[in-house]
Design an enzyme around this catalytic site. Structure first.
Site, PDB file in Angstrom:
ATOM      1  N   HIS A 259      47.365  34.374   7.493  1.00  0.00           N
ATOM      2  CA  HIS A 259      48.699  33.385   7.499  1.00  0.00           C
ATOM      3  C   HIS A 259      49.030  33.465   6.098  1.00  0.00           C
ATOM      4  O   HIS A 259      48.410  33.833   5.069  1.00  0.00           O
ATOM      5  CB  HIS A 259      48.538  31.846   7.111  1.00  0.00           C
ATOM      6  CG  HIS A 259      49.681  31.212   7.386  1.00  0.00           C
ATOM      7  ND1 HIS A 259      50.991  30.993   6.624  1.00  0.00           N
ATOM      8  CD2 HIS A 259      51.099  31.028   8.954  1.00  0.00           C
ATOM      9  CE1 HIS A 259      51.760  30.113   7.400  1.00  0.00           C
ATOM     10  NE2 HIS A 259      52.175  30.882   8.029  1.00  0.00           N
TER      11      HIS A 259
ATOM     12  N   LYS B 137      52.005  21.983  17.229  1.00  0.00           N
ATOM     13  CA  LYS B 137      53.002  20.634  16.423  1.00  0.00           C
ATOM     14  C   LYS B 137      52.613  19.605  17.091  1.00  0.00           C
ATOM     15  O   LYS B 137      52.482  19.597  18.281  1.00  0.00           O
ATOM     16  CB  LYS B 137      54.237  21.302  16.908  1.00  0.00           C
ATOM     17  CG  LYS B 137      54.421  22.613  16.719  1.00  0.00           C
ATOM     18  CD  LYS B 137      55.043  23.000  14.799  1.00  0.00           C
ATOM     19  CE  LYS B 137      55.202  24.182  14.498  1.00  0.00           C
ATOM     20  NZ  LYS B 137      55.164  24.472  13.535  1.00  0.00           N
TER      21      LYS B 137
END
Length: 474
Positions: free
Chosen positions: A294, A175
Site C-alpha cells: 500500500h 469495511k
C-alpha cells in the site's frame, strides 16, 4: 604544529565561493549506460539563471557544497560529481524548466533504495536558491537494477501460485476499516471470498488496535480463507497487514502469517520505509509469500505539480525494493489518476522494457533486465459500472479492488462479490469476442444483469455515482 605534520594547501586551491555552473553544468557531457539519470522540474528564485539552478541541483545532490574546500584536491571530482547536462523549458510555465542530471554509478550503494534517495533527494529540496523542485523521473541503469532482488514472486509466479489466468484479479478492502472485532472481520472476509473475489484486504489503517489485535485478526482471516477455498475450489487470499512500529514486530507478524499457510501479506512501504520493505520482501521471496504494497502517504510526496516527487519514481523504487502488488490509482474512481500518465507508470511496473514517451510522462527509456513485474492495483470509489473501463484500461495483469463497491451491496457482502465477479467475467468474455469495452461497456453490463440478480441490484444502487474532478497532475 611541527613541520612534519603541517598540511599546506596545494598550489591549485583558491578559497572562496564560485558559481555552481562553472563546475556542474556540462552541456557537452555524453551520458553513460551506467549513469543514473534524473529529470527535475526546477522553479528557481527570481534572478537565478536556469543553468545555475540546474547546476546547483546536480552539485548539492552529489559532491558539491556551498564553498570551495581544499579536500577537493584529494579526489577526482570529474569521476564522482553529478552533472546537469541538459535544460529544457516546461510548456506553459515561464518560471519552470526541466533539468537533466547524470550521476555516476559509484555514488550509490548496491541494492539500497533508501541510500539512492538519500543522495538524490535527501538534501537539495531545501535549497534556498530554489522556490520549488520536483523529481519527475529516474533512469535506473541495468548495472544498478541487477543489484536488486525486486518483487518477491512477480506476476507470472503469482498467477501460477493462484492458478488464475486470462483476467484481472478481484479484491476488496474490508469495511468499516476500523472498529470491527476480529471474528466479525473474519466473517466479512469469508463472505467476500465465498462470493467470488480472489483477495480481501486489510485497510492500511488496520494494524493492532485495542478493538482487534493483529494475532486474532490473522487467525480469523486464515479460517475464512480455508473455508472459502473448500467451498469454491479456488485459491483465496487476504492481505494481512504486517506493518508495525518496529522491524522486529513486522517480521514477527510475517512469520506468523507464513506459519498459518496463507499466501500473501501486506506492507505500507512509504510510512515504514524502504529498508524495512526490502527486508520484508527478501523474507517473502525466501518463504514463498506474496507481498501486497500500500502507498499510504504517497500524496504528501507526489500530489503537488511543482514540488516533491512524481509517483512514477516511487513506483520504480518499489519495483526495485520489492512488492508484488501496489496501488496505482484508478483513472475512473474517487482517487486521482489521469489516464495516459497513470498507464505510463503502470507499464513501468509491469513491463520489462519501456520506451521514452513524454506524452505518458516517461522521460527515459527503462530496461528492467528481467526484474520481475508488479501488479498495479486499481482501488478507490469504483463499482460495477466501472468494470468495462477498468478491464480495458488496466488489462489482465492487474488487481481490481472494490471496497464499498462490494460491501455496499444492498443484499450483503457475498452478493456484492458475486456482482463484481459476474461483471468482470462478462467484460472479459466480451473483450475476447472482439467487442469494444470503451464503447459498449454499459450495454455489456446490462446484458449480464439478465442472468445475475446480484449484478442487477448493484447496478441499480450505483447507477448515479460519479467522481468528476479534474486531475492535479499532467
Amino acid at each position: 604544529m611541527s613541520p612534519q605534520t603541517e598540511t599546506k594547501a596545494t598550489v591549485g586551491f583558491k578559497a572562496g565561493v564560485k558559481d555552481y555552473r562553472l563546475t556542474y553544468y556540462t552541456p557537452d557531457y555524453e551520458t553513460k549506460d551506467t549513469d543514473i539519470l534524473a529529470a527535475f522540474r526546477v522553479s528557481p528564485q527570481p534572478g537565478v539563471p536556469a543553468e545555475e539552478a540546474g547546476a546547483a541541483v546536480a552539485a548539492e545532490s552529489s559532491t558539491g557544497t556551498w564553498t570551495t574546500v581544499w579536500t577537493d584536491g584529494l579526489t577526482s571530482l570529474d569521476r564522482y560529481k553529478g552533472r546537469c547536462y541538459h535544460i529544457e523549458p516546461v510548456a506553459g510555465e515561464e518560471t519552470q524548466f526541466i533539468a537533466y542530471v547524470a550521476y555516476p554509478l559509484d555514488l550509490f550503494e548496491e541494492g539500497s533504495v533508501n541510500y539512492m534517495f538519500t543522495s538524490i533527494v535527501g538534501n537539495v529540496f531545501g535549497f534556498k536558491a530554489l522556490r520549488a523542485l520536483r523529481l519527475e523521473d529516474l533512469r535506473i541503469p541495468a548495472a544498478y537494477v541487477k543489484t536488486f532482488q525486486g518483487p518477491p514472486q512477480g506476476i507470472q509466479v503469482e498467477r501460477d501460485k493462484l492458478n488464475k489466468y486470462g483476467r484481472p484479479l478481484l479484491g476488496c478492502t474490508i469495511k468499516p476499516k476500523l472498529g470491527l472485532s476480529a471474528k466479525n472481520y473474519g466473517r466479512a472476509v469469508y463472505e467476500c471470498l465465498r462470493g467470488g473475489l480472489d483477495f480481501t484486504k486489510d485497510d492500511e489503517n488496520v494494524n493492532s488496535q485495542p478493538f482487534m489485535r493483529w494475532r486474532d485478526r490473522f487467525l480469523f482471516c486464515a479460517e475464512a480463507i480455508y473455508k472459502a477455498q473448500a467451498e469454491t475450489g479456488e485459491i483465496k487470499g487476504h492481505y494481512l497487514n504486517a506493518t508495525a512500529g518496529t522491524c522486529e514486530e513486522m517480521m514477527k507478524r510475517a512469520v506468523f502469517a507464513r506459519e498459518l499457510g496463507v499466501p500473501i501479506v501486506m506492507h505500507d512501504y512509504l510510512t515504514v520505509g524502504f529498508t524495512a520493505n526490502t527486508t520484508l520482501a527478501h523474507y517473502c521471496r525466501d518463504n514463498g509469500l506474496l507481498l501486497h504494497i500500500h502507498r499510504a502517504m504517497h500524496a504528501v510526496i507526489d500530489r503537488q505539480k511543482n514540488h516533491g516527487m512524481h509517483f512514477r519514481v516511487l513506483a520504480k523504487a518499489l519495483r526495485m525494493s520489492g512488492g508484488d502488488h501496489i496501488h496505482a490509482g484508478t483513472v475512473v474512481g474517487k482517487l486521482e489518476g489521469e489516464r495516459d500518465i497513470t498507464l505510463g507508470f503502470v507499464d513501468l511496473l509491469r513491463d520489462d522494457f519501456i520506451e521514452k514517451d513524454r506524452s505518458r510522462g516517461i522521460f527515459f527509456t527503462q530496461d528492467w533486465v528481467s526484474l520481475p513485474g508488479v501488479l498495479p492495483v486499481a482501488s478507490g470509489g469504483i463499482h460495477v459500472w466501472h468494470m468495462p473501463a477498468l478491464t480495458e484500461i488496466f488489462g489482465d495483469d492487474s488487481v481490481l479492488q472494490f471496497g464499498g463497491g462490494t460491501l455496499g451491496h444492498p443484499w450483503g457482502n457475498a452478493p456484492g462479490a458475486v456482482a463484481n465477479r459476474v461483471a468482470l467475467e462478462a467484460c472479459v468474455q466480451a473483450r475476447n469476442e472482439g467487442r469494444d469495452l470503451a464503447r459498449e461497456g454499459n450495454e455489456i453490463i446490462r446484458e449480464a444483469t439478465k442472468w445475475s440478480p446480484e449484478l442487477a441490484a448493484a447496478c441499480e444502487v450505483w447507477k448515479e455515482i460519479k467522481f468528476e474532478f479534474p486531475a492535479m497532475d499532467n
